[in-house]
Motif scaffolding. Structure first.
Motif, PDB file in Angstrom:
ATOM      1  N   GLY A 563       0.816  -1.208   0.000  1.00 15.04           N
ATOM      2  CA  GLY A 563       0.000   0.000   0.000  1.00 15.04           C
ATOM      3  C   GLY A 563       0.847   1.255   0.000  1.00 15.04           C
ATOM      4  N   ALA A 564       2.164   1.087  -0.034  1.00 16.07           N
ATOM      5  CA  ALA A 564       3.043   2.254  -0.012  1.00 16.07           C
ATOM      6  C   ALA A 564       2.924   3.032  -1.307  1.00 16.07           C
ATOM      7  CB  ALA A 564       4.485   1.807   0.202  1.00 16.07           C
ATOM      8  N   THR A 565       3.173   4.314  -1.224  1.00 18.93           N
ATOM      9  CA  THR A 565       3.052   5.153  -2.413  1.00 18.93           C
ATOM     10  C   THR A 565       4.295   6.016  -2.578  1.00 18.93           C
ATOM     11  OG1 THR A 565       1.967   6.903  -1.156  1.00 18.93           O
ATOM     12  CG2 THR A 565       0.543   5.295  -2.246  1.00 18.93           C
ATOM     13  N   ILE A 569       5.091  15.787  -4.923  1.00 21.54           N
ATOM     14  CA  ILE A 569       4.177  16.795  -4.369  1.00 21.54           C
ATOM     15  C   ILE A 569       4.912  18.126  -4.218  1.00 21.54           C
ATOM     16  CG2 ILE A 569       2.894  15.045  -3.076  1.00 21.54           C
ATOM     17  CD1 ILE A 569       4.326  16.051  -0.538  1.00 21.54           C
ATOM     18  N   PHE A 570       4.136  19.167  -4.047  1.00 24.64           N
ATOM     19  CA  PHE A 570       4.724  20.470  -3.758  1.00 24.64           C
ATOM     20  C   PHE A 570       4.833  20.606  -2.247  1.00 24.64           C
ATOM     21  CE2 PHE A 570       4.595  24.999  -2.821  1.00 24.64           C
ATOM     22  CZ  PHE A 570       5.600  25.459  -3.658  1.00 24.64           C
ATOM     23  N   GLU A 572       5.387  23.079   0.776  1.00 24.29           N
ATOM     24  CA  GLU A 572       5.310  24.506   1.098  1.00 24.29           C
ATOM     25  C   GLU A 572       6.567  24.992   1.809  1.00 24.29           C
ATOM     26  OE1 GLU A 572       1.681  26.871   2.334  1.00 24.29           O
ATOM     27  OE2 GLU A 572       1.202  24.815   2.939  1.00 24.29           O
ATOM     28  N   HIS A 582       5.628   7.069   1.188  1.00 25.88           N
ATOM     29  CA  HIS A 582       4.784   6.721   2.320  1.00 25.88           C
ATOM     30  C   HIS A 582       4.462   5.239   2.316  1.00 25.88           C
ATOM     31  CE1 HIS A 582       4.049  10.502   4.247  1.00 25.88           C
ATOM     32  NE2 HIS A 582       4.025  11.062   3.070  1.00 25.88           N
ATOM     33  N   GLY A 583       4.731   4.623   3.433  1.00 21.01           N
ATOM     34  CA  GLY A 583       4.448   3.201   3.509  1.00 21.01           C
ATOM     35  C   GLY A 583       4.530   2.706   4.927  1.00 21.01           C
ATOM     36  N   GLY A 612       9.919  12.389   9.897  1.00 21.62           N
ATOM     37  CA  GLY A 612       9.432  12.438  11.258  1.00 21.62           C
ATOM     38  C   GLY A 612       9.522  11.082  11.916  1.00 21.62           C
ATOM     39  N   ASN A 657      10.775  16.148  11.501  1.00 22.06           N
ATOM     40  CA  ASN A 657       9.836  16.694  10.524  1.00 22.06           C
ATOM     41  C   ASN A 657      10.282  18.034   9.977  1.00 22.06           C
ATOM     42  OD1 ASN A 657       7.645  15.288   9.452  1.00 22.06           O
ATOM     43  ND2 ASN A 657       6.692  15.184  11.488  1.00 22.06           N
ATOM     44  N   ARG A 688      14.527   3.279   3.262  1.00 17.21           N
ATOM     45  CA  ARG A 688      13.380   2.680   3.955  1.00 17.21           C
ATOM     46  C   ARG A 688      12.805   3.728   4.895  1.00 17.21           C
ATOM     47  NH1 ARG A 688      12.906  -2.912   4.311  1.00 17.21           N
ATOM     48  NH2 ARG A 688      14.612  -4.152   3.445  1.00 17.21           N
ATOM     49  N   THR A 690       9.083   6.308   5.929  1.00 17.03           N
ATOM     50  CA  THR A 690       8.130   7.257   5.366  1.00 17.03           C
ATOM     51  C   THR A 690       8.608   8.681   5.589  1.00 17.03           C
ATOM     52  OG1 THR A 690       6.215   5.804   5.592  1.00 17.03           O
ATOM     53  CG2 THR A 690       5.805   8.163   5.688  1.00 17.03           C
TER      54      THR A 690
ATOM     55  N   GLY B 124      -1.064   9.031   2.294  1.00 17.09           N
ATOM     56  CA  GLY B 124      -0.225   8.586   1.187  1.00 17.09           C
ATOM     57  C   GLY B 124       0.101   7.113   1.230  1.00 17.09           C
ATOM     58  N   PHE B 125      -0.163   6.501   2.330  1.00 17.93           N
ATOM     59  CA  PHE B 125       0.068   5.062   2.494  1.00 17.93           C
ATOM     60  C   PHE B 125      -1.303   4.410   2.424  1.00 17.93           C
ATOM     61  CE2 PHE B 125       1.142   1.836   6.068  1.00 17.93           C
ATOM     62  CZ  PHE B 125       1.193   0.806   5.158  1.00 17.93           C
ATOM     63  N   LEU B 126      -1.564   3.728   1.328  1.00 19.96           N
ATOM     64  CA  LEU B 126      -2.937   3.399   0.963  1.00 19.96           C
ATOM     65  C   LEU B 126      -3.656   2.562   2.003  1.00 19.96           C
ATOM     66  CD1 LEU B 126      -2.517   2.804  -2.850  1.00 19.96           C
ATOM     67  CD2 LEU B 126      -3.256   4.857  -1.643  1.00 19.96           C
ATOM     68  N   ASN B 127      -2.962   1.675   2.676  1.00 21.81           N
ATOM     69  CA  ASN B 127      -3.600   0.870   3.713  1.00 21.81           C
ATOM     70  C   ASN B 127      -3.416   1.466   5.101  1.00 21.81           C
ATOM     71  OD1 ASN B 127      -4.322  -1.009   1.812  1.00 21.81           O
ATOM     72  ND2 ASN B 127      -2.421  -2.167   2.045  1.00 21.81           N
ATOM     73  N   ASP B 228      -3.283  23.830  -3.547  1.00 23.62           N
ATOM     74  CA  ASP B 228      -2.761  22.632  -4.200  1.00 23.62           C
ATOM     75  C   ASP B 228      -3.681  21.424  -3.969  1.00 23.62           C
ATOM     76  OD1 ASP B 228      -0.953  21.305  -5.778  1.00 23.62           O
ATOM     77  OD2 ASP B 228       0.254  20.623  -4.076  1.00 23.62           O
TER      78      ASP B 228
END
Lengths: 699, 397
Positions: A563-565, A569-570, A572, A582-583, A612, A657, A688, A690, B124-127, B228
């Motif tokens: 499910g990680a993506t 992105i922008f 700020e 992200h995962g 973070g 963060n 590895r 997020t 962002g982490f789908l699950n 955005d």
């Protein structure tokens, strides 16, 4: 007074000079010409040598570097030794065209052990380098060193070497590197005058003698020589000496029968005997004997005693059986049959057989400056003697070495601003750096007023001054000056390091010209300078800045969560696009460079990240000792080398963060756990955890 | 007839048992680390050790790697059904991420918690369902975390339901110690079971000495600025939740607002401020094309008020929750109290109120006994009723 028993003559030729004709480090192969049947020469990277090298492929070539004569010929009248590195795949011939008092000669070398002094090739003098029939010689980098002058005189003792003109390769596919001419240091242990330094080490049958006599050869060219006289191979004669500095030996001999030379050497794996014989075998022999204690090389049969082989020329007449010179690379001779062993020192030289011997000497290797190493011309630590004021009108300008609060010792110029000029190196004459390997420069400056930095270079189009100014645009070519703006803000009184790829700069305005040498750095203006160094090259490679909005350079290294993506992105806070990963924490891993970058140019990596939570970054690199993963985690200590992983802590306070930028000298990080290891290439960036990442750049 | 009554009694016991049941996943007392598997790092990173402060065996994770107990599925999955509240003790100073592996009606979900206060929900982490526990969790104090997993799932996916809890992953937090990872079903005391409109202010009297965990939902505070494709609430003062309490040190107000940083003790040390994170706490998500990607998804806040007090007054303890107050305009509802895994609040308070020590945590024995006490109180009453009516039941049998 007792006779001096230990003789050590150190003959310094033109000390350690060398001229490198090919080391591949410019990434080019355009100095080579191919004739006959062969592909164009290529410049490739050799992982085993960790060096760029020349690759020749085709049906035999030949390929020519330099020329037999004419303007492409090296015409090197200064240096008499040649050295090159070569991987022999199959049979070959290397020709060194030279100009001699008696005309052009081709000193040529192949994989047979024997020498043919009057070869059928017109002007050809063959010395066999061995290896034919020995798989041990193949597919491994070997270093070859030849004394061209003695190789010429083996065949033509009255001829003189005038100039060396080129390097011609003909034969099977091959890789070549570090083709150079040089003059070595020589340590002479016998010049024919000290028979008392010898002992008869095998006097059965008794009656063997050692004496110093005048060279009986027709013209007595050798002067005093050592005569060993006994019952042939039954008696042996030994000269003890010690040398751990050099690893190439040379001797001259004149024997009418087969003989052998036995050297006792210390190696990394203990004592060894290097045994050299000149049996009557045409077929090469050699290898390991005596349970590996003796490493045996064949010197080439009867031709070694001065016979002319294929001589078809009548003018040789009755003159035969010349003095012959043997030059052996002891380290290479060991490694031919013990690939992992290394020569340390020699302790004795023993001859078995009756004959004449002379000029036993140890010979130094060429000092080859590793072009990958930076050359520091100024770091402020040793005064101002390297500098001079080249424009002192109006008078009164000074150069001083001062202590700067932030930089330590630096060079300071004080004069009438832009009116005065200061120089390190020289635009012309003997003070030129003549730096032919490097194509990039770095310097650190601090100016409060208008200034200009000039880099004097020789190019294929003549002298050029690559000129760096505090402007926001490039002014381009003005006569021999090529002007670049490095930012109006560079005269704001702060220290700034400027890195420039000089060849890229040259090509921006003169694309058909190449840099031949960097010679000097010149300054106009009052200010400070420090840390001037040249580099093989300077290229920054941006592997990710996310500004194209894409993510296709990334993929999953591990995708445990399914499910990680990976998104673009922008951000700020950063005011730029970034990569968002992200995962499932460290269970999901992301890779930039799934096709390895194979970056052999850069040694450092920079990246920015906002995390973070915990992460692990792996920089996958090729090193001399194999694959390594430089592993960076947010902990406060380094944990050393574990398997292939070099564990380095970036500090636990960085998972806050906030954006952090890291700059790592990867080679230094490798050496922190393996001092003898070296970075070869950077392959990929794996992470590895997020978080957000941006601006991954090698430099 | 007697069979009928026995069935009734048995059912009642089971219900009561479920109501107060708990499953201890890890308490370190087996002196082993074999329940844990290494996702990233080394098995040497995991230690079972005695913690003198907690007076209990605990598990420590070094190196900042990733370590898993249970599994997403298969035989290694814990497959705990019926209980959806998790509690664990931890002591940590380095940021961490803790994932609770859950099977839901819509598939596998990682409900996870980090040391920042923000929540990203889909993140962002789908699950993944992301909630922040706040920076006070990094103060190196043994602290009990209690999460209502159903509620946390509901924040991101209101129509989804938990089927089972299958595992936990400790990620990062170099040096983190954990103990008493327990799944349980808390008692609840519900005050408001719907949404009410709040216009500038609202106050609810609680007046409870028994519970220490308060939960409420809210939505529609503030107007988002679209940036955005994501809504941003710029006004940090768009709401303030205030809980008036009585503590061993006197009256304390706990306040919760948007923001990253806890202000801690303020206003003459009578008010304790915790930040709930940035505006994502009001229901935004990070996935741009997520259907619910708009501000205004109802969000639940679950706070252990005793722990929130002790974040800034380690020797203080909650005695009583007096009232709940809202400032700002929006909707608030589903206000309820939850029992913690270990306690009848007043009992702990009584035992601890005599001491100023910060380590007055209940012993392992006490922890295991608490649930039984409530459970068997009901069982005792039922058996007493049975005994008193024994003739009636036996005669008819």
């Amino acid at each position: 007074m007792k006779k001096i028993y230990i003789l050590l003559l150190l003959i310094l030729n033109i000390l350690n000079s060398s001229t490198v004709y090919e080391d591949g480090e410019d990434g080019k192969a355009n100095d080579w010409r191919v004739q006959g049947d062969g592909e164009e020469a290529k410049n490739i990277y050799s992982p085993s040598l960790d060096s760029r090298v020349i690759r020749l492929k085709g049906n035999g070539g030949p390929w020519i570097l330099g020329a037999v004569s004419g303007h492409l010929a090296w015409n090197n009248r200064k240096e008499k030794y040649i050295s090159w590195k070569m991987v022999m795949g199959s049979r070959y011939t290397v020709y060194i065209p030279v100009t001699t008092k008696n005309g052009t000669r081709y000193l040529f070398y192949n994989d047979l052990p024997k020498r043919i002094l009057r070869h059928g090739v017109k002007g050809g003098i063959l010395h066999g380098l061995g290896g034919y029939g020995h798989s041990e010689y193949k597919n491994v980098w070997r270093t070859y060193t030849r004394d061209l002058e003695t190789d010429l005189k083996d065949s033509e003792p009255n001829n003189e070497l005038i100039s060396v003109n080129g390097f011609i390769y003909s034969g099977a596919d091959v890789s070549l590197d570090n083709i150079l001419l040089y003059n070595p240091e020589e340590s002479v242990y016998e010049d024919g005058t000290t028979p008392n330094r010898w002992i008869i080490s095998d006097n059965i049958p008794s009656g063997a003698t050692i004496s110093s006599i005048d060279d009986p050869q027709g013209e007595h060219v050798q002067g005093k020589v050592i005569k060993l006289d006994g019952s042939g191979l039954d008696n042996a004669y030994r000269l003890n000496f010690s040398n751990s500095k050099d690893s190439i030996i040379q001797w001259k001999s004149r024997f009418y029968e087969t003989y052998s030379v036995s050297l006792i050497v210390q190696t990394q794996k203990g004592e060894r005997e290097l045994l050299y014989t000149n049996s009557n075998n045409y077929r090469p022999s050699g290898g390991l004997k005596n349970n590996g204690y003796t490493i045996w090389h064949e010197m080439g049969g009867r031709s070694l005693i001065g016979q002319n082989g294929w001589e078809q020329r009548r003018d040789f007449g009755a003159v035969n059986d010349f003095w012959q010179t043997v030059t052996r690379d002891l380290n290479q001779d060991i490694k031919d049959f013990e690939r992992d062993n290394e020569f340390i020192s020699i302790s004795s030289f023993e001859v078995r057989g009756s004959g004449l011997i002379d000029d036993i000497k140890m010979i130094s290797r060429p000092i080859i400056i590793d072009p990958k190493k930076d050359i520091i011309y100024e770091n402020g630590e040793d005064g101002i003697s390297k500098w001079h004021i080249y424009d002192n009108t109006p008078a009164g300008a000074t150069i001083s070495n001062i202590i700067d609060n932030s930089k330590g010792r630096v060079i300071a110029f004080n004069g009438n601003g832009f009116e005065n000029g200061y120089e390190i190196g020289a635009r012309r004459g003997s003070g030129k750096w003549n730096n032919i390997n490097h194509k990039a420069i770095s310097f650190t400056i601090n100016f409060n007023e208008y200034y200009t930095i000039y880099i004097a270079v020789d190019t294929t189009n003549g002298v050029r001054y690559l000129t760096y100014e505090p402007r926001d645009s490039n002014r381009g070519v003005i006569n021999s000056y090529i002007r670049f703006g490095i930012g109006a803000n560079t005269m704001d009184g702060t220290w700034r390091t400027i890195n420039r790829n000089l060849e890229d700069d040259l090509h921006k305005f003169e694309p058909d010209s190449d840099i031949l040498a960097i010679n000097a750095l010149l300054v106009r203006g009052s200010g400070k300078i420090d840390d001037i160094k040249t580099m093989l090259t300077y290229k920054t490679i941006i592997y990710e800045d996310a500004e194209d909005g894409k993510i296709d350079r990334w993929s999953f290294f591990e995708h445990a969560s399914h499910g990680a993506t990976i998104t673009n992105i922008f951000d700020e806070n950063r005011s730029s696009r970034v990569i968002s990963l992200h995962g499932l924490g460290k269970a999901d891993g992301y890779i930039l460079g799934s096709t390895p970058w194979d970056n052999h140019i850069n040694k450092s990596l920079k990246w920015s990240m906002r995390y973070g939570e915990s992460f692990t970054i792996y920089i996958s690199v090729q090193t001399k000792n194999g694959r390594r993963y430089l592993t960076y985690t947010p902990i406060d200590n380094n944990r050393g080398l574990v398997g292939s992983y070099i564990l380095i802590g970036l500090g636990s306070n960085i998972i806050d963060n906030s954006w952090h930028t890291f700059t790592r000298d990867l080679n230094a990080d490798i050496k922190s756990t393996e001092p003898d290891n070296e970075l070869i290439a950077i392959d990929s960036f794996i992470i590895r955890g997020t978080g957000l990442i941006d601006d991954i750049e090698a430099f | 007839m007697i069979l009928k009554h026995f069935r009734f009694i048995a059912l009642l016991i089971v219900l009561i048992s479920n109501l107060n049941s708990k499953t201890v996943i890890e308490n370190g007392e087996d002196n082993s680390t074999t329940k844990w598997r290494v996702v990233e790092g080394s098995s040497d990173d995991i230690l079972n050790m005695y913690d003198s402060e907690l007076k209990s065996r605990v598990v420590e994770f070094n190196g900042g790697g990733s370590y898993k107990l249970g599994a997403t599925g298969g035989s290694k999955a814990l497959n705990i059904k019926g209980e959806t509240t998790i509690s664990w003790k931890m002591k940590v100073t380095i940021p961490y991420t803790i994932y609770i592996l859950t099977q839901t009606t819509e598939g596998l979900r990682y409900i996870f918690y980090v040391s920042t206060p923000s929540r990203g929900l889909k993140h962002g982490f789908l699950n993944g369902i992301h909630h922040g526990l706040g920076k006070a969790t990094l103060n190196g104090r043994w602290k009990t975390i209690t999460r209502d997993l159903s509620s946390d799932l509901h924040d991101a996916e209101p129509d989804n339901r938990i089927i089972s809890i299958n595992g936990i992953i400790i990620n990062g937090g170099n040096g983190i110690r954990v103990d008493d990872i327990t799944i349980y079903t808390p008692e609840e005391k519900i005050y408001i079971n719907n949404y009410i409109e709040v216009n500038n202010s609202y106050k609810l009297n609680i007046n409870s000495e028994y519970f220490k965990i308060l939960q409420w939902r809210f939505k529609d505070f503030g107007t988002p600025e679209i940036l955005d494709r994501r809504g941003i609430i710029r006004d940090r003062d768009i709401f303030e939740f205030k809980i008036h309490t009585t503590t061993t040190n006197g009256k304390r107000d706990l306040i919760y607002t948007l923001g990253e940083d806890n202000l801690g003790l303020i206003e003459n040390n009578r008010t304790i401020h915790h930040a709930l994170g940035d505006d994502r706490v009001i229901g935004s998500v990070w996935v741009e094309n997520y259907p619910a990607n708009s501000l205004g998804m109802p969000q639940a806040i679950t706070r252990d008020l005793d722990e929130d007090i002790r974040d800034f007054e380690p020797n203080n303890h909650l005695l009583k929750i007096d009232s709940f107050e809202v400032k700002g305009s929006g909707r608030v509802g589903y206000i309820k109290l939850l029992s913690s895994v270990d306690t009848n609040l007043s009992k702990i308070k009584k035992s601890n109120s005599t001491s100023n020590s910060s380590d007055n945590l209940p012993s392992e024995k006490e922890i295991n006994n608490v649930g039984f006490k409530i459970q068997y109180l009901f069982l005792y009453l039922l058996l007493t009723l049975l005994f008193l009516n024994r003739e009636k039941y036996f005669k008819k049998g």
